[in-house]
Design a protein around this motif. Structure first.
Motif, PDB file in Angstrom:
ATOM      1  N   THR A 171       0.828  -1.202   0.000  1.00  0.00           N
ATOM      2  CA  THR A 171       0.000   0.000   0.000  1.00  0.00           C
ATOM      3  C   THR A 171       0.863   1.253   0.000  1.00  0.00           C
ATOM      4  N   GLN A 172       0.705   2.047  -1.060  1.00  0.00           N
ATOM      5  CA  GLN A 172       1.326   3.364  -1.125  1.00  0.00           C
ATOM      6  C   GLN A 172       0.411   4.347  -0.409  1.00  0.00           C
ATOM      7  N   ILE A 173       0.968   5.137   0.517  1.00  0.00           N
ATOM      8  CA  ILE A 173       0.194   6.099   1.292  1.00  0.00           C
ATOM      9  C   ILE A 173       0.797   7.483   1.132  1.00  0.00           C
ATOM     10  N   GLN A 174      -0.059   8.463   0.903  1.00  0.00           N
ATOM     11  CA  GLN A 174       0.338   9.863   0.935  1.00  0.00           C
ATOM     12  C   GLN A 174      -0.721  10.616   1.736  1.00  0.00           C
ATOM     13  N   ALA A 175      -0.283  11.452   2.655  1.00  0.00           N
ATOM     14  CA  ALA A 175      -1.239  12.132   3.538  1.00  0.00           C
ATOM     15  C   ALA A 175      -0.789  13.555   3.819  1.00  0.00           C
ATOM     16  N   TRP A 176      -1.797  14.409   4.073  1.00  0.00           N
ATOM     17  CA  TRP A 176      -1.594  15.825   4.374  1.00  0.00           C
ATOM     18  C   TRP A 176      -2.534  16.180   5.508  1.00  0.00           C
ATOM     19  N   ASP A 177      -1.991  16.789   6.587  1.00  0.00           N
ATOM     20  CA  ASP A 177      -2.808  17.094   7.759  1.00  0.00           C
ATOM     21  C   ASP A 177      -3.163  18.571   7.871  1.00  0.00           C
ATOM     22  N   GLY A 178      -2.973  19.316   6.791  1.00  0.00           N
ATOM     23  CA  GLY A 178      -3.249  20.739   6.800  1.00  0.00           C
ATOM     24  C   GLY A 178      -2.010  21.581   6.965  1.00  0.00           C
ATOM     25  N   ARG A 179      -0.904  20.952   7.415  1.00  0.00           N
ATOM     26  CA  ARG A 179       0.362  21.671   7.592  1.00  0.00           C
ATOM     27  C   ARG A 179       1.542  20.917   6.996  1.00  0.00           C
ATOM     28  N   ASN A 180       1.538  19.599   7.177  1.00  0.00           N
ATOM     29  CA  ASN A 180       2.667  18.780   6.733  1.00  0.00           C
ATOM     30  C   ASN A 180       2.162  17.574   5.957  1.00  0.00           C
ATOM     31  N   ALA A 181       3.061  17.043   5.108  1.00  0.00           N
ATOM     32  CA  ALA A 181       2.727  15.869   4.304  1.00  0.00           C
ATOM     33  C   ALA A 181       3.759  14.769   4.550  1.00  0.00           C
ATOM     34  N   TRP A 182       3.299  13.530   4.411  1.00  0.00           N
ATOM     35  CA  TRP A 182       4.203  12.393   4.572  1.00  0.00           C
ATOM     36  C   TRP A 182       3.729  11.271   3.655  1.00  0.00           C
ATOM     37  N   GLN A 183       4.582  10.258   3.512  1.00  0.00           N
ATOM     38  CA  GLN A 183       4.244   9.151   2.616  1.00  0.00           C
ATOM     39  C   GLN A 183       4.939   7.869   3.046  1.00  0.00           C
ATOM     40  N   ILE A 184       4.384   6.757   2.578  1.00  0.00           N
ATOM     41  CA  ILE A 184       5.020   5.445   2.652  1.00  0.00           C
ATOM     42  C   ILE A 184       5.059   4.914   1.228  1.00  0.00           C
ATOM     43  N   SER A 185       6.243   4.546   0.762  1.00  0.00           N
ATOM     44  CA  SER A 185       6.437   4.192  -0.652  1.00  0.00           C
ATOM     45  C   SER A 185       7.020   2.791  -0.784  1.00  0.00           C
ATOM     46  N   PRO A 186       6.222   1.745  -0.538  1.00  0.00           N
ATOM     47  CA  PRO A 186       6.759   0.375  -0.607  1.00  0.00           C
ATOM     48  C   PRO A 186       7.164  -0.036  -2.022  1.00  0.00           C
ATOM     49  N   THR A 199      -5.387  11.156  13.653  1.00  0.00           N
ATOM     50  CA  THR A 199      -4.136  10.406  13.491  1.00  0.00           C
ATOM     51  C   THR A 199      -4.043   9.728  12.129  1.00  0.00           C
ATOM     52  N   LEU A 200      -5.164   9.627  11.446  1.00  0.00           N
ATOM     53  CA  LEU A 200      -5.157   9.055  10.099  1.00  0.00           C
ATOM     54  C   LEU A 200      -4.321   9.911   9.149  1.00  0.00           C
ATOM     55  N   PHE A 201      -4.223  11.201   9.437  1.00  0.00           N
ATOM     56  CA  PHE A 201      -3.573  12.141   8.524  1.00  0.00           C
ATOM     57  C   PHE A 201      -2.206  12.631   9.012  1.00  0.00           C
ATOM     58  N   THR A 202      -1.966  12.529  10.318  1.00  0.00           N
ATOM     59  CA  THR A 202      -0.711  13.050  10.859  1.00  0.00           C
ATOM     60  C   THR A 202       0.412  12.031  10.731  1.00  0.00           C
ATOM     61  N   PHE A 203       1.640  12.548  10.707  1.00  0.00           N
ATOM     62  CA  PHE A 203       2.814  11.684  10.617  1.00  0.00           C
ATOM     63  C   PHE A 203       2.840  10.730  11.804  1.00  0.00           C
ATOM     64  N   PRO A 204       2.987   9.414  11.559  1.00  0.00           N
ATOM     65  CA  PRO A 204       2.921   8.434  12.657  1.00  0.00           C
ATOM     66  C   PRO A 204       3.971   8.719  13.725  1.00  0.00           C
ATOM     67  N   ALA A 205       3.534   8.688  14.981  1.00  0.00           N
ATOM     68  CA  ALA A 205       4.459   8.954  16.085  1.00  0.00           C
ATOM     69  C   ALA A 205       5.532   7.885  16.158  1.00  0.00           C
ATOM     70  N   ALA A 206       5.140   6.627  15.905  1.00  0.00           N
ATOM     71  CA  ALA A 206       6.104   5.523  15.866  1.00  0.00           C
ATOM     72  C   ALA A 206       6.221   5.066  14.429  1.00  0.00           C
ATOM     73  N   ALA A 207       7.262   5.509  13.754  1.00  0.00           N
ATOM     74  CA  ALA A 207       7.439   5.189  12.332  1.00  0.00           C
ATOM     75  C   ALA A 207       7.461   3.689  12.130  1.00  0.00           C
ATOM     76  N   GLY A 208       6.719   3.265  11.089  1.00  0.00           N
ATOM     77  CA  GLY A 208       6.732   1.865  10.729  1.00  0.00           C
ATOM     78  C   GLY A 208       5.762   1.020  11.515  1.00  0.00           C
ATOM     79  N   THR A 209       4.828   1.645  12.274  1.00  0.00           N
ATOM     80  CA  THR A 209       3.850   0.846  13.016  1.00  0.00           C
ATOM     81  C   THR A 209       2.918   0.133  12.073  1.00  0.00           C
ATOM     82  N   GLY A 210       2.299  -0.908  12.534  1.00  0.00           N
ATOM     83  CA  GLY A 210       1.430  -1.682  11.654  1.00  0.00           C
ATOM     84  C   GLY A 210       0.287  -0.885  11.088  1.00  0.00           C
ATOM     85  N   HIS A 211      -0.296   0.040  11.917  1.00  0.00           N
ATOM     86  CA  HIS A 211      -1.448   0.819  11.439  1.00  0.00           C
ATOM     87  C   HIS A 211      -1.031   1.724  10.279  1.00  0.00           C
ATOM     88  N   ALA A 212       0.106   2.393  10.417  1.00  0.00           N
ATOM     89  CA  ALA A 212       0.529   3.338   9.378  1.00  0.00           C
ATOM     90  C   ALA A 212       0.899   2.611   8.112  1.00  0.00           C
TER      91      ALA A 212
END
Length: 248
Positions: free
Chosen positions: A75-90, A229-242
């Motif tokens: 799953t490729q993920i890209q998210a924006w929380d209104g201030r910052n953006a992040w992604q997961i690019s498997p 939390t669906l949109f914000t950068f995961p506090a623990a990078a690489g968690t299963g939910h993110a």
């Protein structure tokens, strides 16, 4: 007689405000647009006419968005929380969340508003200008220029009969390079009293065949629970939910 015709034509000319009002009314009205606080869209994304991915998009007012594209368990993920953006690019071998640069985040931030670029354009910090009509595949569409607060320029083309968006062209400067993206819209469907396009064709001018994408929405739901939390950068990078996709 010529003078009279010119006066008559001028009297029937539409202003920028009138076009925006007609577009908002055609979509269902500003009250119904504002009543949608969250929006979940699910469907398919076809890339280059070859690869088909499962697509999910989550939006939360005022300006949060998350996109997911899944194929073969990745799953490729890209998210924006209104201030910052992040992604997961498997697909590029990067399974941990990473911050996106301001330039790379532009497309996400531009697409975040549930009501689109015209509804509440002033509150979004945009500038608007009517440029007359332009031929779009045989239709003399009304052309509006939207200058975003981040410097992006978006040209919105409205159908002259129904006043819904049939095309947008976006001009961006990404890492010093000019990028022009064209989106064609169709198959409008009602979601909580508001019309949204369920068919979107995307392409980049001068791009490769893999830049051509077809989005087909199959399911839509409004005002479903979505945690921030669906949109914000995961506090623990690489968690299963993110890494595993959203389950709002």
């Amino acid at each position: 007689m010529i003078a009279l015709l010119l006066v008559t034509a001028s009297a029937h000319a539409l202003t920028t405000d009138e076009l925006v009002a007609k577009n908002i009314d055609a979509r269902g009205g500003l009250d119904k647009i504002h009543a949608i606080k969250t929006l979940r869209l699910e469907g398919k994304l076809r890339i280059g006419g070859q690869f088909e991915l499962a697509l999910a998009e989550y939006k939360k007012a005022p300006d949060s968005v998350r996109n997911e594209a899944t194929i073969q368990g990745l799953t490729q993920i890209q998210a924006w929380d209104g201030r910052n953006a992040w992604q997961i690019s498997p697909f590029q071998g990067r399974r941990d969340p990473e911050k996106m640069s301001g330039d790379d985040a532009k497309s996400l931030s531009d697409d975040a508003a549930i009501g689109g670029p015209l509804a509440d354009w002033q509150a979004q910090g945009s500038k608007l200008e009517y440029l007359g009509t332009e031929d779009i595949d045989g239709t003399e569409a009304h052309k509006l220029k939207v200058t975003r607060s981040n410097g992006d320029i978006e040209y919105v083309y409205l159908d002259p009969d129904h006043f819904l968006e049939i095309r947008t062209t976006t001009d961006q400067i990404v890492r010093g390079t000019h990028v022009e993206t064209v989106a064609d819209y169709g198959d409008y469907e009602l979601v909580n009293g508001v019309y949204f396009p369920f068919s979107i064709s995307l392409s980049s001018k001068g791009g490769s065949p893999f830049d051509k994408q077809q989005i087909t929405i199959e399911k839509a739901a409004a005002n479903v629970p979505m945690d921030d939390t669906l949109f914000t950068f995961p506090a623990a990078a690489g968690t299963g939910h993110a890494a595993g996709g959203a389950k709002p």
